[in-house]
Design a protein around this motif. Structure first.
Motif, short mmCIF file in Angstrom:
data_model
loop_
_atom_site.label_atom_id
_atom_site.label_comp_id
_atom_site.label_asym_id
_atom_site.label_seq_id
_atom_site.Cartn_x
_atom_site.Cartn_y
_atom_site.Cartn_z
N PRO A 110 44.80 93.02 40.68
CA PRO A 110 46.27 93.11 40.60
C PRO A 110 46.94 92.53 41.84
N GLN A 111 48.07 91.89 41.63
CA GLN A 111 48.83 91.22 42.68
C GLN A 111 50.29 91.67 42.62
N THR A 112 50.97 91.64 43.76
CA THR A 112 52.41 91.88 43.80
C THR A 112 53.07 90.55 44.10
N THR A 113 53.98 90.12 43.22
CA THR A 113 54.62 88.82 43.37
C THR A 113 55.79 88.91 44.34
N ASP A 130 53.50 101.09 33.91
CA ASP A 130 53.97 101.54 35.22
C ASP A 130 52.79 101.78 36.16
N ASP A 131 51.57 101.36 35.73
CA ASP A 131 50.37 101.56 36.54
C ASP A 131 49.39 100.41 36.34
N VAL A 132 49.70 99.24 36.89
CA VAL A 132 48.84 98.07 36.76
C VAL A 132 47.45 98.36 37.32
N ASP A 133 47.41 99.03 38.47
CA ASP A 133 46.12 99.32 39.10
C ASP A 133 45.28 100.26 38.23
N GLY A 134 45.92 101.22 37.60
CA GLY A 134 45.20 102.13 36.71
C GLY A 134 44.62 101.40 35.50
N VAL A 135 45.41 100.47 34.95
CA VAL A 135 44.91 99.66 33.83
C VAL A 135 43.71 98.84 34.29
N TYR A 136 43.82 98.24 35.48
CA TYR A 136 42.73 97.42 36.02
C TYR A 136 41.45 98.26 36.18
N GLU A 137 41.60 99.45 36.73
CA GLU A 137 40.44 100.31 36.95
C GLU A 137 39.79 100.75 35.64
N ALA A 168 57.26 92.27 41.35
CA ALA A 168 56.52 92.67 40.15
C ALA A 168 55.04 92.81 40.48
N ARG A 169 54.40 93.79 39.89
CA ARG A 169 52.95 93.98 40.03
C ARG A 169 52.33 93.40 38.76
N ILE A 170 51.40 92.46 38.91
CA ILE A 170 50.82 91.78 37.75
C ILE A 170 49.30 91.78 37.80
N LEU A 171 48.72 91.64 36.62
CA LEU A 171 47.29 91.46 36.44
C LEU A 171 47.12 90.55 35.23
N PHE A 172 46.46 89.43 35.42
CA PHE A 172 46.11 88.58 34.29
C PHE A 172 44.64 88.78 33.98
N LEU A 173 44.33 88.83 32.69
CA LEU A 173 42.95 88.99 32.24
C LEU A 173 42.75 88.22 30.96
N ARG A 174 41.50 88.05 30.59
CA ARG A 174 41.15 87.42 29.32
C ARG A 174 40.51 88.47 28.44
N ASP A 175 40.95 88.48 27.18
CA ASP A 175 40.37 89.41 26.22
C ASP A 175 39.01 88.86 25.77
N PRO A 176 38.30 89.57 24.88
CA PRO A 176 36.95 89.13 24.50
C PRO A 176 36.88 87.74 23.87
#
Length: 138
Positions: A113-116, A94-101, A120-128
């Motif tokens: 983070p983007q709002t579609t 419920d907090d995409v921006d908090g996860v991003y930070e 929906a609020r989304i963030l795509f990332l790559r793990d290690p």
């Protein structure tokens, strides 16, 4: 007979690093760690003389299975989400921006983070290990 999703699995190169990443980035808890080998396992996964080291993590009711194989395969991971065969793990929040930070340095965001158009609020990332992860607040 009743079918259901049991887990989502990702093959990884460094199991300990990846377990730490999913714990640190998303707070997933380790449910179980184990190793499987032998002829039945090798035959079942189609990899001669295979040993699998597994970690099962709880993603709020969805089991994430991370597995490190010996011997390691040489197939490349797809580079883009729109490439056939590409996979990703979707993590709800419920907090995409908090996860991003709070992302660890080992995470590589695809973008901020983007709002579609659907809201929906989304963030795509790559793990290690370059696996794609979607963080979403639907």
């Amino acid at each position: 007979m009743s079918e259901h999703v049991h887990h989502v699995g990702i093959t990884v190169e460094d199991l300990d690093q990846m377990v730490s990443f999913y714990q640190e980035a998303f707070g997933f808890e380790v449910l179980d760690r184990f190793e499987v080998s032998g002829e039945s396992f090798s035959t079942g996964v189609g990899v001669p003389d295979a040993t699998g080291s597994f970690a099962h993590l709880d993603g709020d009711g969805v089991r994430l299975e991370l597995v490190e194989y010996d011997p390691e395969g040489s197939d490349a991971t797809p580079d883009a989400v729109n490439q056939p065969g590409s996979t990703h793990v979707g993590v709800g929040t419920d907090d995409v921006d908090g996860v991003y930070e709070d992302l660890p340095e080992t995470a590589e965001p695809v973008s901020e983070p983007q709002t579609t158009a659907s809201g929906a609020r989304i963030l795509f990332l790559r793990d290690p290990e370059d696996n794609l992860v979607e963080v979403i607040d639907p």
